[in-house]
Design a protein around this motif. Structure first.
Motif, PDB file in Angstrom:
ATOM      1  N   GLU A 235       0.837  -1.205   0.000  1.00 47.22           N
ATOM      2  CA  GLU A 235       0.000   0.000   0.000  1.00 47.22           C
ATOM      3  C   GLU A 235       0.872   1.256   0.000  1.00 47.22           C
ATOM      4  N   LEU A 236       1.919   1.219   0.808  1.00 48.16           N
ATOM      5  CA  LEU A 236       2.827   2.355   0.902  1.00 48.16           C
ATOM      6  C   LEU A 236       3.601   2.556  -0.400  1.00 48.16           C
ATOM      7  N   SER A 241       4.382   5.609  -5.457  1.00 49.39           N
ATOM      8  CA  SER A 241       4.638   5.252  -6.864  1.00 49.39           C
ATOM      9  C   SER A 241       5.938   4.470  -7.028  1.00 49.39           C
ATOM     10  N   LEU A 242       6.155   3.519  -6.117  1.00 47.13           N
ATOM     11  CA  LEU A 242       7.369   2.699  -6.159  1.00 47.13           C
ATOM     12  C   LEU A 242       7.067   1.329  -6.756  1.00 47.13           C
ATOM     13  N   ASP A 243       7.941   0.878  -7.634  1.00 47.99           N
ATOM     14  CA  ASP A 243       7.831  -0.457  -8.214  1.00 47.99           C
ATOM     15  C   ASP A 243       8.142  -1.485  -7.118  1.00 47.99           C
ATOM     16  N   LEU A 253      17.727   9.314  -1.277  1.00 44.74           N
ATOM     17  CA  LEU A 253      17.582   9.666   0.139  1.00 44.74           C
ATOM     18  C   LEU A 253      16.189  10.232   0.411  1.00 44.74           C
ATOM     19  N   THR A 254      15.684  11.048  -0.493  1.00 48.04           N
ATOM     20  CA  THR A 254      14.352  11.656  -0.322  1.00 48.04           C
ATOM     21  C   THR A 254      13.275  10.590  -0.147  1.00 48.04           C
ATOM     22  N   VAL A 255      13.338   9.541  -0.971  1.00 46.07           N
ATOM     23  CA  VAL A 255      12.341   8.463  -0.888  1.00 46.07           C
ATOM     24  C   VAL A 255      12.540   7.647   0.386  1.00 46.07           C
TER      25      VAL A 255
END
Length: 262
Positions: A235-236, A241-243, A253-255
């Motif tokens: 869900e996260l 928008s992560l594969d 680092l931001t992600v």
């Protein structure tokens, strides 16, 4: 003659021009405090003093203390050099406050390579952080810190969360005695600050990152399943928008910060 101790990771820098360039990279202002770790035979120490710094040299090796004391007798007397016979890893926050008089300071050093990560993390996570760090490190470590290949690591993230790393220059192994088995590089850490509101938050972030890198060849979502359910992770990942096939080294680092906050 004092020979380098392999057990202390000693390789003495012998090229004057390289020493000058390290001091120049520190952009030293007259009278500001510079902590030097492992001054060795004093080549960099002399250059830092010449640049106008008040140098605090921390040396663990018993054999080098009398040599440095004699070589810089005048500077020690006029207090432009403070020589501390101690292992840098034993320097406490209280010691650091006394050393720097709670003023801003820089760390400029040719450090023992076997404790590079410990030294960097220790100073970056201090309550009283340096404003800049200029460090001679293994070339491979410098490249990993900057993530020149676009792949992050625990080391690069551990540095970038506190500072902006950049490469000053590469230094070939022939500039040291004895000649080491690796090439080196001068790494600059600038814009240093602590983004964490407390020690608990800081420790949680690093524990989370370490979980993500637990098994490098596995997908990130599989590694993080050790600290969170896969259902919540999916869900996260969708929200960010992560594969789901992404690996830890491919996240910026931001992600990482966004993931840790969630």
């Amino acid at each position: 003659m004092v020979f380098a101790k392999k057990s202390l990771g000693q390789n003495f820098l012998i090229t004057p021009r390289i020493v000058e360039m390290i001091a120049l990279a520190g952009e030293i202002k007259q009278g500001e405090t510079v902590i030097e770790i492992g001054p060795g035979k004093g080549a960099l120490t002399a250059e830092l003093l010449k640049a106008g710094a008040r140098v605090v040299a921390i040396e663990k090796d018993d054999r080098l203390i009398p040599i440095l004391s004699d070589l810089f007798k005048k500077e020690i007397e006029n207090k432009t050099l403070v020589l501390i016979h101690k292992d840098v890893m034993d320097i406490s926050d209280e010691d650091l406050s006394l050393i720097t008089s709670d003023e801003t300071y820089k760390v400029i050093a040719n450090i023992p390579y076997y404790i590079t990560g410990q030294i960097i993390r220790t100073f970056l996570s201090r309550t009283h952080q340096p404003v800049t760090m200029i460090l001679m490190v293994q070339k491979e470590v410098a490249n990993r810190t900057i993530a020149r290949d676009g792949k992050e690591s625990i080391l690069s993230l551990a540095v970038k969360i506190y500072a902006t790393p950049s490469l000053v220059m590469n230094v070939s192994r022939g500039n040291f005695f004895p000649i080491p088995n690796v090439d080196s590089a001068v790494l600059k850490l600038s814009d240093i600050q602590n983004p964490f509101k407390d020690k608990i938050t800081e420790d949680r972030f690093f524990a989370f990152v370490k979980s993500g890198f637990a098994q490098k060849r596995k997908k990130l979502i599989s590694n993080l399943a050790a600290v969170e359910t896969k259902e919540n992770l999916r869900e996260l990942f969708k929200k960010l928008s992560l594969d789901e096939n992404i690996r830890a080294e491919d996240l910026t680092l931001t992600v990482w910060k966004k993931l840790a906050e969630k």
